[in-house]
Design a protein around this motif. Sequence first.
Motif, PDB file in Angstrom:
ATOM      1  N   ARG A   1      -7.152   2.818  -1.264  1.00 16.26           N
ATOM      2  CA  ARG A   1      -7.362   3.150  -2.586  1.00 16.26           C
ATOM      3  C   ARG A   1      -8.645   3.882  -2.810  1.00 16.26           C
ATOM      4  O   ARG A   1      -8.657   5.006  -3.818  1.00 16.26           O
ATOM      5  CB  ARG A   1      -7.112   1.920  -3.682  1.00 16.26           C
ATOM      6  CG  ARG A   1      -6.990   2.309  -5.106  1.00 16.26           C
ATOM      7  CD  ARG A   1      -7.204   0.943  -5.803  1.00 16.26           C
ATOM      8  NE  ARG A   1      -6.271  -0.069  -5.231  1.00 16.26           N
ATOM      9  CZ  ARG A   1      -6.765  -1.234  -4.782  1.00 16.26           C
ATOM     10  NH1 ARG A   1      -8.093  -1.401  -4.856  1.00 16.26           N
ATOM     11  NH2 ARG A   1      -6.030  -2.222  -4.610  1.00 16.26           N
TER      12      ARG A   1
ATOM     13  N   SER B   1      -4.232  -7.805  -3.585  1.00 20.65           N
ATOM     14  CA  SER B   1      -4.893  -6.376  -2.904  1.00 20.65           C
ATOM     15  C   SER B   1      -5.665  -7.026  -1.743  1.00 20.65           C
ATOM     16  O   SER B   1      -6.537  -7.915  -1.987  1.00 20.65           O
ATOM     17  CB  SER B   1      -5.602  -5.379  -3.740  1.00 20.65           C
ATOM     18  OG  SER B   1      -5.994  -4.420  -2.888  1.00 20.65           O
TER      19      SER B   1
ATOM     20  N   GLU C   1       1.373  -1.469  -6.980  1.00 19.18           N
ATOM     21  CA  GLU C   1       0.820  -2.748  -6.091  1.00 19.18           C
ATOM     22  C   GLU C   1       0.522  -3.919  -7.270  1.00 19.18           C
ATOM     23  O   GLU C   1       0.579  -3.826  -8.504  1.00 19.18           O
ATOM     24  CB  GLU C   1      -0.456  -2.392  -5.680  1.00 19.18           C
ATOM     25  CG  GLU C   1      -1.505  -1.855  -6.326  1.00 19.18           C
ATOM     26  CD  GLU C   1      -2.700  -1.234  -5.925  1.00 19.18           C
ATOM     27  OE1 GLU C   1      -3.045  -2.142  -4.953  1.00 19.18           O
ATOM     28  OE2 GLU C   1      -3.542  -0.419  -6.164  1.00 19.18           O
ATOM     29  N   GLU C   2       0.479  -4.985  -6.342  1.00 21.23           N
ATOM     30  CA  GLU C   2      -0.218  -6.141  -7.292  1.00 21.23           C
ATOM     31  C   GLU C   2      -1.462  -6.343  -7.059  1.00 21.23           C
ATOM     32  O   GLU C   2      -2.013  -6.838  -5.971  1.00 21.23           O
ATOM     33  CB  GLU C   2       0.877  -7.490  -6.870  1.00 21.23           C
ATOM     34  CG  GLU C   2      -0.095  -8.728  -7.300  1.00 21.23           C
ATOM     35  CD  GLU C   2      -0.059  -8.776  -8.921  1.00 21.23           C
ATOM     36  OE1 GLU C   2      -1.211  -8.695  -9.540  1.00 21.23           O
ATOM     37  OE2 GLU C   2       1.117  -8.814  -9.423  1.00 21.23           O
ATOM     38  N   THR C   3      -2.246  -5.756  -8.067  1.00 23.46           N
ATOM     39  CA  THR C   3      -3.821  -5.793  -7.535  1.00 23.46           C
ATOM     40  C   THR C   3      -4.238  -6.947  -7.417  1.00 23.46           C
ATOM     41  O   THR C   3      -5.426  -6.920  -6.718  1.00 23.46           O
ATOM     42  CB  THR C   3      -4.495  -5.128  -9.089  1.00 23.46           C
ATOM     43  OG1 THR C   3      -3.950  -5.777 -10.084  1.00 23.46           O
ATOM     44  CG2 THR C   3      -4.011  -3.597  -9.217  1.00 23.46           C
ATOM     45  N   GLY C   4      -3.841  -8.023  -8.047  1.00 24.74           N
ATOM     46  CA  GLY C   4      -4.565  -9.400  -7.830  1.00 24.74           C
ATOM     47  C   GLY C   4      -4.333  -9.795  -6.265  1.00 24.74           C
ATOM     48  O   GLY C   4      -4.839 -10.756  -5.588  1.00 24.74           O
TER      49      GLY C   4
ATOM     50  N   ASP D   1      -1.091  -0.751 -11.114  1.00 21.65           N
ATOM     51  CA  ASP D   1      -0.638  -2.306 -10.963  1.00 21.65           C
ATOM     52  C   ASP D   1       0.896  -2.209 -11.709  1.00 21.65           C
ATOM     53  O   ASP D   1       1.175  -1.626 -12.297  1.00 21.65           O
ATOM     54  CB  ASP D   1      -1.596  -3.135 -11.952  1.00 21.65           C
ATOM     55  CG  ASP D   1      -1.156  -4.548 -12.233  1.00 21.65           C
ATOM     56  OD1 ASP D   1      -1.335  -5.266 -10.973  1.00 21.65           O
ATOM     57  OD2 ASP D   1      -0.415  -5.220 -13.172  1.00 21.65           O
ATOM     58  N   ASP D   2       1.671  -3.139 -10.907  1.00 23.24           N
ATOM     59  CA  ASP D   2       2.972  -3.505 -11.082  1.00 23.24           C
ATOM     60  C   ASP D   2       3.244  -3.680 -12.716  1.00 23.24           C
ATOM     61  O   ASP D   2       4.288  -3.058 -13.553  1.00 23.24           O
ATOM     62  CB  ASP D   2       3.918  -4.371 -10.481  1.00 23.24           C
ATOM     63  CG  ASP D   2       3.100  -5.587 -10.441  1.00 23.24           C
ATOM     64  OD1 ASP D   2       2.276  -5.893 -11.030  1.00 23.24           O
ATOM     65  OD2 ASP D   2       3.987  -6.548 -10.164  1.00 23.24           O
ATOM     66  N   GLU D   3       2.435  -4.266 -13.279  1.00 22.42           N
ATOM     67  CA  GLU D   3       2.789  -5.161 -14.791  1.00 22.42           C
ATOM     68  C   GLU D   3       2.516  -3.851 -15.534  1.00 22.42           C
ATOM     69  O   GLU D   3       3.117  -3.363 -16.564  1.00 22.42           O
ATOM     70  CB  GLU D   3       2.074  -6.179 -15.313  1.00 22.42           C
ATOM     71  CG  GLU D   3       2.548  -7.363 -14.414  1.00 22.42           C
ATOM     72  CD  GLU D   3       1.827  -8.577 -14.821  1.00 22.42           C
ATOM     73  OE1 GLU D   3       0.731  -8.444 -15.635  1.00 22.42           O
ATOM     74  OE2 GLU D   3       2.148  -9.684 -14.110  1.00 22.42           O
ATOM     75  N   SER D   4       1.018  -3.110 -15.334  1.00 19.62           N
ATOM     76  CA  SER D   4       0.868  -2.170 -16.315  1.00 19.62           C
ATOM     77  C   SER D   4       1.873  -0.869 -16.200  1.00 19.62           C
ATOM     78  O   SER D   4       2.220  -0.237 -16.898  1.00 19.62           O
ATOM     79  CB  SER D   4      -0.647  -1.562 -15.652  1.00 19.62           C
ATOM     80  OG  SER D   4      -1.219  -2.698 -15.944  1.00 19.62           O
TER      81      SER D   4
ATOM     82  N   PRO E   1       2.193  -3.250  -1.615  1.00 18.62           N
ATOM     83  CA  PRO E   1       2.153  -2.201  -2.460  1.00 18.62           C
ATOM     84  C   PRO E   1       3.156  -1.271  -1.956  1.00 18.62           C
ATOM     85  O   PRO E   1       3.571  -0.827  -0.803  1.00 18.62           O
ATOM     86  CB  PRO E   1       0.748  -1.564  -2.284  1.00 18.62           C
ATOM     87  CG  PRO E   1       0.347  -1.869  -1.067  1.00 18.62           C
ATOM     88  CD  PRO E   1       0.894  -3.371  -0.962  1.00 18.62           C
TER      89      PRO E   1
ATOM     90  N   SER F   1      -7.440  -1.734  -0.111  1.00 20.84           N
ATOM     91  CA  SER F   1      -8.684  -1.248  -1.067  1.00 20.84           C
ATOM     92  C   SER F   1      -9.290   0.101  -0.326  1.00 20.84           C
ATOM     93  O   SER F   1      -9.766   0.977  -1.258  1.00 20.84           O
ATOM     94  CB  SER F   1      -9.646  -2.464  -1.373  1.00 20.84           C
ATOM     95  OG  SER F   1      -9.037  -3.534  -2.095  1.00 20.84           O
TER      96      SER F   1
END
Length: 259
Positions: free
Chosen positions: A157, A149, A144-147, A177-180, A200, A154
Amino acid sequence: MKRTLILLLALSLAGSLFAADKTVGFAKAPLTVLVGQIVQLPVTGLDLAAAKRSQTSYYPRQGVLFLPAVTWDGTLTIIFSAQTQGQYLVGIYFPNADGSVGKTETEIVVGTPGPTPPPVPPGPTPPPVPPVPTPTVIQAVIIEETGDSTAAFSAVRNSKSIRDWAEAGGHRIFFLDDESAAKSPTFKYFADRAVGKPLPYLFIAPAAGGDVLKEQPAPDTVAAFLVLLEAFGGKAPAVAPSDCPGGVCPVPALRPWRR
Protein backbone atom coordinates in the motif's frame (compact mmCIF):
# COMPACT_ATOMS: atom_id res chain seq x y z
CA MET A 1 15.61 -58.04 -57.81
CA LYS A 2 18.06 -60.88 -58.40
CA ARG A 3 21.70 -60.07 -58.52
CA THR A 4 22.52 -59.81 -62.16
CA LEU A 5 25.75 -60.63 -63.90
CA ILE A 6 25.56 -58.30 -66.86
CA LEU A 7 26.79 -59.89 -70.05
CA LEU A 8 26.32 -57.83 -73.15
CA LEU A 9 24.97 -60.17 -75.80
CA ALA A 10 26.31 -60.14 -79.34
CA LEU A 11 23.24 -59.03 -81.21
CA SER A 12 23.77 -59.87 -84.88
CA LEU A 13 22.17 -62.27 -87.26
CA ALA A 14 24.82 -64.24 -89.05
CA GLY A 15 25.76 -67.53 -90.64
CA SER A 16 24.09 -70.68 -89.43
CA LEU A 17 21.23 -70.03 -87.04
CA PHE A 18 20.59 -71.80 -83.76
CA ALA A 19 16.91 -72.45 -83.29
CA ALA A 20 14.72 -71.49 -80.36
CA ASP A 21 13.45 -74.60 -78.57
CA LYS A 22 9.95 -73.35 -77.64
CA THR A 23 7.65 -70.33 -77.90
CA VAL A 24 9.65 -67.16 -77.18
CA GLY A 25 8.11 -64.46 -75.04
CA PHE A 26 8.39 -62.32 -71.91
CA ALA A 27 7.48 -63.63 -68.47
CA LYS A 28 6.16 -60.21 -67.43
CA ALA A 29 3.99 -58.78 -70.16
CA PRO A 30 2.48 -56.29 -70.59
CA LEU A 31 4.03 -54.18 -67.82
CA THR A 32 3.27 -50.86 -66.12
CA VAL A 33 6.08 -49.14 -64.23
CA LEU A 34 6.94 -45.78 -62.70
CA VAL A 35 9.19 -43.19 -64.29
CA GLY A 36 12.80 -44.05 -63.44
CA GLN A 37 11.89 -47.49 -62.04
CA ILE A 38 14.37 -50.24 -63.05
CA VAL A 39 12.74 -53.57 -63.92
CA GLN A 40 13.79 -56.96 -65.27
CA LEU A 41 11.96 -58.57 -68.20
CA PRO A 42 12.74 -62.32 -68.06
CA VAL A 43 12.78 -63.94 -71.53
CA THR A 44 11.18 -67.39 -71.92
CA GLY A 45 11.63 -70.00 -74.68
CA LEU A 46 15.09 -68.82 -75.76
CA ASP A 47 18.38 -70.44 -74.80
CA LEU A 48 21.70 -68.64 -74.57
CA ALA A 49 23.03 -70.10 -77.82
CA ALA A 50 20.02 -68.82 -79.76
CA ALA A 51 20.10 -65.49 -77.88
CA LYS A 52 23.62 -64.87 -79.12
CA ARG A 53 22.25 -65.06 -82.69
CA SER A 54 19.26 -62.82 -81.90
CA GLN A 55 18.63 -59.09 -82.01
CA THR A 56 16.69 -56.86 -79.64
CA SER A 57 14.87 -53.59 -80.25
CA TYR A 58 13.10 -50.91 -78.28
CA TYR A 59 11.27 -47.70 -79.13
CA PRO A 60 11.27 -44.82 -78.26
CA ARG A 61 14.98 -44.82 -77.46
CA GLN A 62 15.62 -41.46 -75.80
CA GLY A 63 16.16 -41.56 -72.04
CA VAL A 64 15.95 -45.37 -71.90
CA LEU A 65 18.20 -47.84 -70.10
CA PHE A 66 17.99 -51.09 -72.09
CA LEU A 67 20.40 -53.91 -71.36
CA PRO A 68 20.17 -57.63 -72.33
CA ALA A 69 21.74 -59.70 -69.54
CA VAL A 70 22.00 -63.12 -67.92
CA THR A 71 21.25 -63.71 -64.20
CA TRP A 72 23.35 -65.89 -61.92
CA ASP A 73 20.99 -68.82 -62.50
CA GLY A 74 21.30 -68.48 -66.30
CA THR A 75 17.94 -66.77 -66.96
CA LEU A 76 17.91 -64.48 -69.96
CA THR A 77 16.52 -61.07 -69.03
CA ILE A 78 16.34 -57.49 -70.22
CA ILE A 79 16.97 -54.64 -67.79
CA PHE A 80 14.74 -51.67 -68.60
CA SER A 81 14.15 -48.17 -67.23
CA ALA A 82 12.77 -44.98 -68.81
CA GLN A 83 12.97 -41.36 -67.64
CA THR A 84 9.95 -40.13 -69.62
CA GLN A 85 6.29 -41.05 -69.45
CA GLY A 86 4.92 -42.92 -72.41
CA GLN A 87 4.40 -46.29 -74.11
CA TYR A 88 7.49 -48.29 -75.03
CA LEU A 89 7.72 -51.29 -77.35
CA VAL A 90 10.37 -53.95 -76.62
CA GLY A 91 11.07 -56.74 -79.11
CA ILE A 92 13.34 -59.74 -79.79
CA TYR A 93 14.13 -61.12 -83.29
CA PHE A 94 15.28 -64.74 -82.96
CA PRO A 95 16.14 -67.69 -85.32
CA ASN A 96 13.62 -70.43 -85.97
CA ALA A 97 14.51 -74.06 -86.81
CA ASP A 98 13.31 -73.64 -90.38
CA GLY A 99 15.71 -70.76 -90.94
CA SER A 100 13.10 -68.01 -90.65
CA VAL A 101 13.27 -65.15 -88.19
CA GLY A 102 10.70 -65.04 -85.42
CA LYS A 103 9.63 -61.97 -83.47
CA THR A 104 8.11 -61.37 -80.04
CA GLU A 105 7.14 -57.98 -78.60
CA THR A 106 5.72 -56.53 -75.40
CA GLU A 107 4.51 -53.09 -74.38
CA ILE A 108 5.70 -51.23 -71.30
CA VAL A 109 3.69 -48.27 -70.00
CA VAL A 110 5.84 -45.81 -68.07
CA GLY A 111 4.52 -43.06 -65.87
CA THR A 112 1.58 -44.43 -63.92
CA PRO A 113 1.80 -42.79 -60.49
CA GLY A 114 2.44 -44.99 -57.50
CA PRO A 115 -0.12 -45.63 -54.77
CA THR A 116 -1.28 -42.54 -52.93
CA PRO A 117 -0.20 -42.66 -49.28
CA PRO A 118 -3.09 -42.56 -46.81
CA PRO A 119 -3.85 -39.14 -45.36
CA VAL A 120 -2.13 -38.29 -42.11
CA PRO A 121 -4.75 -38.17 -39.36
CA PRO A 122 -5.03 -34.75 -37.76
CA GLY A 123 -3.21 -34.33 -34.49
CA PRO A 124 -4.79 -33.04 -31.30
CA THR A 125 -6.06 -29.48 -31.48
CA PRO A 126 -3.81 -27.22 -29.38
CA PRO A 127 -5.58 -25.32 -26.62
CA PRO A 128 -6.47 -21.73 -27.51
CA VAL A 129 -3.88 -19.16 -26.52
CA PRO A 130 -5.40 -16.58 -24.20
CA PRO A 131 -5.27 -13.09 -25.69
CA VAL A 132 -2.55 -10.78 -24.41
CA PRO A 133 -4.11 -7.71 -22.76
CA THR A 134 -3.50 -4.46 -24.62
CA PRO A 135 -1.91 -1.90 -22.28
CA THR A 136 -4.39 0.81 -21.33
CA VAL A 137 -4.87 3.45 -18.67
CA ILE A 138 -6.36 1.59 -15.75
CA GLN A 139 -7.76 2.02 -12.30
CA ALA A 140 -6.93 -0.52 -9.63
CA VAL A 141 -9.37 -0.80 -6.73
CA ILE A 142 -8.29 -2.79 -3.68
CA ILE A 143 -10.96 -3.60 -1.13
CA GLU A 144 -9.45 -4.52 2.24
CA GLU A 145 -10.24 -4.83 5.89
CA THR A 146 -7.78 -2.26 7.22
CA GLY A 147 -8.07 -3.63 10.72
CA ASP A 148 -6.66 -6.95 9.54
CA SER A 149 -3.91 -5.51 7.39
CA THR A 150 -0.55 -7.28 7.51
CA ALA A 151 2.90 -5.74 7.47
CA ALA A 152 3.52 -7.28 4.04
CA PHE A 153 0.45 -5.68 2.51
CA SER A 154 1.13 -2.38 4.24
CA ALA A 155 4.41 -2.35 2.31
CA VAL A 156 2.44 -2.80 -0.92
CA ARG A 157 0.00 0.00 0.00
CA ASN A 158 2.83 2.39 0.84
CA SER A 159 5.14 1.39 -2.02
CA LYS A 160 6.81 4.28 -3.82
CA SER A 161 7.47 2.02 -6.82
CA ILE A 162 3.75 1.42 -7.28
CA ARG A 163 2.96 5.14 -6.88
CA ASP A 164 5.66 6.10 -9.39
CA TRP A 165 4.34 3.55 -11.89
CA ALA A 166 0.80 4.90 -11.58
CA GLU A 167 1.87 8.54 -11.92
CA ALA A 168 4.09 7.85 -14.94
CA GLY A 169 1.26 6.15 -16.86
CA GLY A 170 -1.67 8.23 -15.67
CA HIS A 171 -3.18 5.27 -13.80
CA ARG A 172 -5.21 5.47 -10.60
CA ILE A 173 -4.91 3.14 -7.61
CA PHE A 174 -7.37 3.09 -4.69
CA PHE A 175 -6.82 1.21 -1.44
CA LEU A 176 -10.23 1.23 0.31
CA ASP A 177 -11.61 -0.15 3.55
CA ASP A 178 -14.52 -2.47 2.77
CA GLU A 179 -17.00 -0.58 5.00
CA SER A 180 -16.01 2.82 3.59
CA ALA A 181 -16.20 1.55 0.02
CA ALA A 182 -19.69 0.11 0.63
CA LYS A 183 -20.92 3.63 1.56
CA SER A 184 -19.38 5.29 -1.50
CA PRO A 185 -21.52 5.64 -4.65
CA THR A 186 -18.33 5.41 -6.70
CA PHE A 187 -16.92 2.25 -5.13
CA LYS A 188 -20.00 0.43 -3.79
CA TYR A 189 -20.05 -1.74 -6.92
CA PHE A 190 -16.57 -3.08 -6.09
CA ALA A 191 -17.35 -3.47 -2.38
CA ASP A 192 -20.47 -5.54 -3.14
CA ARG A 193 -18.57 -7.65 -5.66
CA ALA A 194 -15.84 -8.35 -3.08
CA VAL A 195 -18.28 -9.70 -0.48
CA GLY A 196 -17.32 -13.28 0.40
CA LYS A 197 -13.93 -12.95 -1.30
CA PRO A 198 -10.62 -13.16 0.58
CA LEU A 199 -9.52 -9.62 1.42
CA PRO A 200 -7.59 -7.67 0.33
CA TYR A 201 -9.19 -8.16 -3.09
CA LEU A 202 -8.08 -6.44 -6.30
CA PHE A 203 -10.11 -5.19 -9.27
CA ILE A 204 -8.51 -3.83 -12.44
CA ALA A 205 -10.72 -1.88 -14.85
CA PRO A 206 -10.26 0.77 -17.55
CA ALA A 207 -9.87 4.21 -16.01
CA ALA A 208 -12.40 5.58 -18.50
CA GLY A 209 -15.00 3.04 -17.37
CA GLY A 210 -16.03 -0.37 -18.63
CA ASP A 211 -16.00 -4.00 -17.62
CA VAL A 212 -13.59 -5.33 -15.02
CA LEU A 213 -10.48 -6.66 -16.77
CA LYS A 214 -9.16 -8.71 -13.88
CA GLU A 215 -10.12 -9.56 -10.34
CA GLN A 216 -8.29 -11.70 -7.79
CA PRO A 217 -6.89 -11.66 -4.27
CA ALA A 218 -4.37 -8.83 -4.15
CA PRO A 219 -0.70 -9.90 -4.30
CA ASP A 220 1.10 -9.32 -1.01
CA THR A 221 4.49 -8.32 -2.46
CA VAL A 222 5.41 -5.17 -4.34
CA ALA A 223 7.05 -7.14 -7.17
CA ALA A 224 4.04 -9.40 -7.78
CA PHE A 225 1.66 -6.43 -7.54
CA LEU A 226 3.64 -4.50 -10.15
CA VAL A 227 3.76 -7.48 -12.52
CA LEU A 228 -0.02 -7.67 -12.44
CA LEU A 229 -0.48 -3.95 -12.96
CA GLU A 230 1.99 -3.87 -15.85
CA ALA A 231 0.18 -6.76 -17.55
CA PHE A 232 -2.78 -4.43 -18.13
CA GLY A 233 -1.28 -0.93 -17.87
CA GLY A 234 2.09 -1.53 -19.51
CA LYS A 235 5.57 -0.71 -18.33
CA ALA A 236 6.28 2.68 -16.88
CA PRO A 237 8.05 4.95 -19.38
CA ALA A 238 11.76 5.17 -18.82
CA VAL A 239 12.97 8.37 -17.19
CA ALA A 240 16.20 9.76 -18.56
CA PRO A 241 18.87 10.24 -15.89
CA SER A 242 19.59 13.81 -14.90
CA ASP A 243 22.67 15.47 -13.48
CA CYS A 244 20.58 18.21 -11.92
CA PRO A 245 19.44 18.01 -8.29
CA GLY A 246 15.91 16.67 -8.10
CA GLY A 247 15.83 16.30 -11.89
CA VAL A 248 15.22 20.05 -12.43
CA CYS A 249 18.05 22.12 -13.87
CA PRO A 250 18.15 25.88 -13.29
CA VAL A 251 17.77 28.08 -16.35
CA PRO A 252 20.98 30.10 -16.85
CA ALA A 253 20.69 33.88 -16.94
CA LEU A 254 20.96 35.32 -20.44
CA ARG A 255 23.45 38.12 -21.04
CA PRO A 256 23.62 40.24 -24.19
CA TRP A 257 26.70 40.02 -26.41
CA ARG A 258 29.25 42.68 -25.62
CA ARG A 259 30.51 44.76 -28.46
